[in-house]
Design an enzyme around this catalytic site. Structure first.
Site, short mmCIF file in Angstrom:
data_model
loop_
_atom_site.label_atom_id
_atom_site.label_comp_id
_atom_site.label_asym_id
_atom_site.label_seq_id
_atom_site.Cartn_x
_atom_site.Cartn_y
_atom_site.Cartn_z
CG HIS A 1 48.41 104.29 58.07
ND1 HIS A 1 47.29 103.72 57.53
CD2 HIS A 1 47.98 105.07 59.08
CE1 HIS A 1 46.22 104.15 58.19
NE2 HIS A 1 46.62 104.97 59.13
CG HIS B 1 44.70 107.75 55.34
ND1 HIS B 1 45.47 108.21 56.38
CD2 HIS B 1 45.39 106.74 54.78
CE1 HIS B 1 46.59 107.51 56.45
NE2 HIS B 1 46.57 106.61 55.49
CB CYS C 1 45.87 110.99 48.28
SG CYS C 1 46.39 110.50 46.63
CG HIS D 1 42.14 102.16 55.96
ND1 HIS D 1 42.15 103.35 55.27
CD2 HIS D 1 43.42 101.74 56.00
CE1 HIS D 1 43.39 103.61 54.89
NE2 HIS D 1 44.19 102.65 55.32
CD GLU E 1 41.16 105.33 50.55
OE1 GLU E 1 42.34 104.93 50.68
OE2 GLU E 1 40.48 105.12 49.52
CB SER F 1 45.51 99.65 53.58
OG SER F 1 44.77 98.87 52.70
CG ASN F 2 50.30 100.64 50.28
OD1 ASN F 2 51.42 100.24 50.00
ND2 ASN F 2 50.10 101.75 50.97
S1 SF4 Z 1 48.58 104.98 48.04
FE1 SF4 Z 1 47.50 105.84 46.27
S2 SF4 Z 1 45.67 106.81 47.11
FE2 SF4 Z 1 47.08 106.45 48.82
S3 SF4 Z 1 48.25 108.34 48.99
FE3 SF4 Z 1 49.39 107.02 47.62
S4 SF4 Z 1 48.71 107.58 45.53
FE4 SF4 Z 1 47.22 108.39 46.99
#
Ligand code: SF4
Length: 312
Positions: A46, A79, A101, A129, A131, A231-232
């Site tokens: 993203h 995702h 991932c 989302h 994922e 998201s993160n």
């Molecule tokens: S944020 Fe975490 S789960 Fe997502 S791609 Fe990166 S390492 Fe993998």
């Protein structure tokens, strides 16, 4: 510190995680090996900048597999995907390459084990989302064994058939604090619930949140480099909001508003796991056009995780 000089504190670690690095490399390697176009289901990661640069190299991002010509290569995003997407890929005669991932794949494996053993599963995550869609979609037969928990309220109210055959998994990019609260409610309500030791939040999400928490206290402006659908990155910005610090998520330097710098002394900057360092440097250079700056790299957890590339 002089009023005229803005102190920029750079959180560490920030930016690309191992899963994003790997997914981008998979697309680039596929383009190199098979030539363009290479089709990618949804955004491989993203980030607007990353997607634009892969488009320029010959990647085509699609949501609808019917639009992909037969025998083309199709890459699954970092995702992860549902079982249905995998079946559709075969039915449409596409050649898939999996950029999921490995930390998401690990959650899929857990879900499949629980489903095989007849458990009901609570997935803690955000509706819509990709994922979450991919993980919920591990239940291919839609028997209603998987339930999405999006909030504390959901955790307090969810009705379960057999609390002794219940498990939970989580999205990998959630807020650590909120997830902890949700899991604690679930464990209180269902003492026999199975699950990971703490949660499935990945090392990169955890490290970026920890780094920000450590340095937020004396910042008066907090800037997160990342896309609106990441998201993160959103979870990082929320840390600033919760601490009542003026905070912005910035995807593109055109969005930068110099007024944000008025009466500010210390700007904390981080970047989500899908945002390249080049954007952080562009942000610093943008600030430099308005103010004198001094830069500090804040020490943080060292990351040296590298995920193996699949054979393509
Ligand atoms: S944020 Fe975490 S789960 Fe997502 S791609 Fe990166 S390492 Fe993998």
């Amino acid at each position: 510190m002089s009023n005229k000089v803005i102190h920029i504190a750079l959180a560490n670690p920030r930016g690309f995680c191992a899963g994003v690095d790997r997914a981008i490399e998979i697309v680039e390697n596929a383009l190199e090996k098979y030539g363009k176009p290479i089709y990618v289901r949804n955004e491989v990661v993203h980030n607007k900048y990353v997607i634009e640069s892969l488009k320029q190299k010959g990647a085509i991002f699609v949501n609808d597999l019917k639009k992909v010509p037969e025998n083309s290569f199709l890459i699954f995003s970092a995702h992860g995907v549902s079982k249905k997407v995998k079946t559709d890929t075969l039915n449409y005669h596409l050649k898939s390459i999996d950029a999921t991932c490995p930390l998401v794949t690990k959650v899929h494996k857990e879900v499949n084990r629980y489903l095989f053993e007849g458990y009901e599963i609570l997935m803690i995550g955000h509706s819509g989302h990709p994922e979450v869609e991919g993980t919920l979609g591990q239940e291919a037969d839609s028997k209603g064994k998987m339930h999405l928990i999006e909030s504390l309220e959901d955790a307090k109210n969810i009705a379960i058939k057999n609390p002794n055959k219940l498990a939970f998994v989580t999205q990998t990019t959630l807020s650590l604090d909120e997830t902890k609260e949700i899991i604690s409610v679930l464990k209180h309500r269902f003492p026999n619930i199975q699950g990971p030791k703490a949660d499935d939040i990945c090392y990169a999400t955890q490290n970026r949140q920890d780094a920000v928490k450590k340095s937020l206290h004396d910042a008066d402006l907090f800037l997160v480099v990342g896309s609106k659908n990441s998201s993160n990155s959103n979870r990082l910005k929320e840390l600033g909001d919760k601490n009542n610090i003026e905070s912005y998520l910035i995807d593109d330097m055109n969005e930068f508003n110099p007024q944000w710098l008025n009466n500010k002394h210390k700007v904390l900057i981080t970047a989500g796991a899908s945002a390249p360092e080049v954007l952080t440097q562009a942000l610093i250079n943008t600030i430099k056009t308005y103010k004198q700056i001094e830069i500090e790299e804040i020490d943080g957890t060292e990351e040296n995780i590298i995920f193996k590339l699949p054979k393509i």
